[in-house]
Write an enzyme that holds these catalytic residues in place. Structure first.
Site, PDB file in Angstrom:
ATOM      1  N   ARG A 148      35.301  46.733  18.901  1.00  0.00           N
ATOM      2  CA  ARG A 148      35.518  45.874  19.912  1.00  0.00           C
ATOM      3  C   ARG A 148      34.287  45.301  20.397  1.00  0.00           C
ATOM      4  NH1 ARG A 148      38.565  47.034  25.359  1.00  0.00           N
ATOM      5  NH2 ARG A 148      36.792  48.400  25.815  1.00  0.00           N
TER       6      ARG A 148
ATOM      7  N   ASP B 181      48.276  40.720  35.146  1.00  0.00           N
ATOM      8  CA  ASP B 181      46.894  41.863  35.198  1.00  0.00           C
ATOM      9  C   ASP B 181      45.675  40.839  34.753  1.00  0.00           C
ATOM     10  OD1 ASP B 181      44.823  43.324  34.943  1.00  0.00           O
ATOM     11  OD2 ASP B 181      46.135  45.285  34.868  1.00  0.00           O
TER      12      ASP B 181
ATOM     13  N   TYR C  40      34.869  45.874  37.757  1.00  0.00           N
ATOM     14  CA  TYR C  40      33.625  46.511  37.078  1.00  0.00           C
ATOM     15  C   TYR C  40      33.469  45.798  35.622  1.00  0.00           C
ATOM     16  CZ  TYR C  40      37.244  49.909  35.758  1.00  0.00           C
ATOM     17  OH  TYR C  40      38.577  50.208  35.286  1.00  0.00           O
ATOM     18  N   LYS C  41      34.510  44.968  35.080  1.00  0.00           N
ATOM     19  CA  LYS C  41      34.362  44.208  33.818  1.00  0.00           C
ATOM     20  C   LYS C  41      33.669  43.243  33.831  1.00  0.00           C
ATOM     21  CE  LYS C  41      38.404  46.982  32.273  1.00  0.00           C
ATOM     22  NZ  LYS C  41      39.754  47.025  32.217  1.00  0.00           N
TER      23      LYS C  41
ATOM     24  N   PHE D 252      47.398  47.820  28.365  1.00  0.00           N
ATOM     25  CA  PHE D 252      46.636  49.014  28.966  1.00  0.00           C
ATOM     26  C   PHE D 252      47.534  50.032  29.572  1.00  0.00           C
ATOM     27  CE2 PHE D 252      43.346  51.146  31.283  1.00  0.00           C
ATOM     28  CZ  PHE D 252      42.369  51.233  30.410  1.00  0.00           C
TER      29      PHE D 252
HETATM   30  C1  LIG Z   1      40.338  48.189  32.631  1.00  0.00           C
HETATM   31  C2  LIG Z   1      41.874  48.053  32.959  1.00  0.00           C
HETATM   32  C3  LIG Z   1      42.391  48.645  34.014  1.00  0.00           C
HETATM   33  C4  LIG Z   1      41.642  49.851  34.706  1.00  0.00           C
HETATM   34  O1  LIG Z   1      42.421  50.390  35.869  1.00  0.00           O
HETATM   35  P1  LIG Z   1      41.439  51.237  36.783  1.00  0.00           P
HETATM   36  O2  LIG Z   1      42.510  51.545  37.650  1.00  0.00           O
HETATM   37  O3  LIG Z   1      40.419  50.489  37.274  1.00  0.00           O
HETATM   38  O4  LIG Z   1      41.211  52.393  36.053  1.00  0.00           O
HETATM   39  C5  LIG Z   1      43.872  48.371  34.054  1.00  0.00           C
HETATM   40  N1  LIG Z   1      44.379  47.462  33.546  1.00  0.00           N
HETATM   41  C6  LIG Z   1      43.825  46.642  32.445  1.00  0.00           C
HETATM   42  C7  LIG Z   1      44.683  45.885  31.841  1.00  0.00           C
HETATM   43  C8  LIG Z   1      42.577  47.218  32.368  1.00  0.00           C
HETATM   44  O5  LIG Z   1      42.036  46.191  31.163  1.00  0.00           O
END
Ligand SMILES: *Cc1c(COP(=O)(O)O)cnc(C)c1O
Length: 438
Positions: free
Chosen positions: A397, A206, A231-232, A137
């Protein structure tokens, strides 16, 4: 209407029967799902638990409105990052007291990557490199890039199949997201962590697409650091606090760089010098968002309600059954429409989402599905990426969250997809204009 999965014919009625027999089915009643919507985007923004609105209203009107500043003690606001963190710990194989819910995933990644590099600098100062995956990401890569600039280190980005070969004596930290946000491909946490350690490299995970999605066991895998998202799959609401875990053998060895007063050993002593709190509390920076933490707490309670029904193991079995069903139905009922499946079919390599590919029209097909109440999302391919990697293709997705989705939902979603493709409906102009947020 029939289709086959593992050579057994499956019909819409079979899906209804699977829902009727599903012991996890009643967990769906905990959520306020909009009528007429099949929500396949809980991997991006989770749904609203029914308890959240009343809890947030109570925190606002009674705790804040009436109890005011006394709430830090009286309503346990001050310990909320720890109490919420302890609930997250139950989902990721961590012990009580090892996790705090705080800040954002990006910010927590900055803290743990910096701490990992501080420890590596003590133990092995010649190691000057961070390795990650090119298709990680982007925020993870941007944070790593910024830290490398700050410290004069090197960031090496590789394809997943080249991770093992990238582990050379220069590598201080291997930073990976366990489940890839685009493809849903999943790393073997224990095996990759062991390979990193065999090279003397620290392992940062992560868990943004793992926590609440797949069983995770950080302590058994002997991981070093982990962060994840609220939030996921944890249904904490937009911008919910994220979380951070540190292996207890490292926690007290160094400061994390955002040494704010909430990480101080005695924050109310107001001393001019910093003394880090023992344990994971030092990974807090400043005052945490209490209203958002209360909302995240409700999301976690909804996930932990599965514990008496088998917990994450039971959710995982259902998640795999849902994604298997989706893949089988798409391959049979949408055959001939140019769709590919980018997500691994091997269960051990799959998270809780399925990604389809198509050379053209991926965005418009997703928009046409959303107009029909089937909400997934679209991720653009990176045209500069290696054409052989899935990074270069556009992706449709779909997240399958077993807490609130059933087998007939999967059937209906595929039926809508079939109709959108067969009718050519996706070619209508209104589905081909891009919004700011995709
Ligand atoms: C959703 C996600 C994030 C989100 O980071 P924020 O700091 O909440 O914006 C970070 N890393 C990964 C791998 C994600 O899927």
């Amino acid at each position: 209407m029939t289709s086959s999965i593992c050579n057994i014919s499956i019909t819409q009625q079979d899906c209804q029967a699977l829902d009727a027999q599903d012991p996890l089915r009643k967990l769906r009643d905990q959520f306020q799902l909009p009528p007429g919507v099949i929500y396949l985007d809980g991997n991006s923004l989770g749904v609203l638990p029914k308890t959240t609105a009343a809890r947030v209203a109570d925190v606002v009107t009674r705790e804040w409105g009436n109890d005011l500043i006394q709430s830090w003690n009286k309503n346990h606001w001050f310990e909320l990052p720890q109490t919420v963190g302890d609930k997250i710990a139950r989902l990721i194989g961590a012990a009580p007291g090892e996790v705090v819910a705080a800040d954002t995933t990006s910010i927590n990644l900055y803290k743990v990557l910096s701490a990992a590099l501080n420890i590596s600098a003590l133990d092995a100062p010649h190691r000057q490199r961070i390795v990650s995956e090119r298709s990680n990401f982007p925020t993870d890569l941007y944070i790593a890039e910024a830290i490398c600039k700050e410290r004069g280190l090197e960031l090496l980005l590789v394809e997943p199949e080249d991770i093992a070969a990238s582990l050379t004596p220069e590598v201080a930290v291997l930073m990976l997201t366990q489940v890839n946000y685009r493809t849903g491909a999943m790393h073997d946490m224990a095996a990759v962590t062991a390979a990193a350690h065999a090279n003397g490299t620290l392992m940062v995970w992560d868990l943004a697409h793992s926590a609440g999605a797949v069983p995770v066991d950080l302590n058994t895998a002997r991981a070093d650091f982990a962060v994840g998202c609220g939030y996921k799959y944890l249904n904490g609401g937009p911008g919910a606090p994220a979380f951070v875990w540190v292996n207890p053998m490292h926690t007290d060895r160094c400061w994390q760089p955002l040494a704010g007063w909430w990480g101080h050993a005695a924050p109310f002593a107001f001393t001019p010098d910093y003394q880090p709190a023992p344990g994971i509390t030092r990974y807090q920076c400043g005052t945490q968002p209490i209203i958002s933490l209360a909302a995240l707490d409700c999301g976690l309670d909804a996930t932990l309600a599965a514990e008496p029904l088998g917990g994450m193991a039971a959710l995982r079995s259902k998640s795999l059954a849902l994604t298997d069903l989706f893949i089988a139905l798409v391959e049979e009922r949408c055959a001939g429409h140019g769709l590919g499946v980018a997500t691994p079919k091997d269960h051990s390599q799959r998270g809780s989402q399925v990604c389809l590919t198509r050379d053209e029209g991926a965005y418009a097909i997703v928009q046409a599905l959303i107009a029909r109440g089937v909400v997934g999302d679209y991720r653009a391919g990176n045209r500069s990426a290696d054409a052989a990697s899935t990074g270069s293709v556009d992706i449709l997705r779909f997240g399958f969250i077993p807490l609130y989705l059933g087998f007939e939902d999967v059937w209906n979603a595929v039926e809508h997809l079939r109709q959108v493709l067969e009718s050519g409906e996706w070619q209508q102009p209104e589905f081909n204009t891009k919004n700011a947020v995709t």
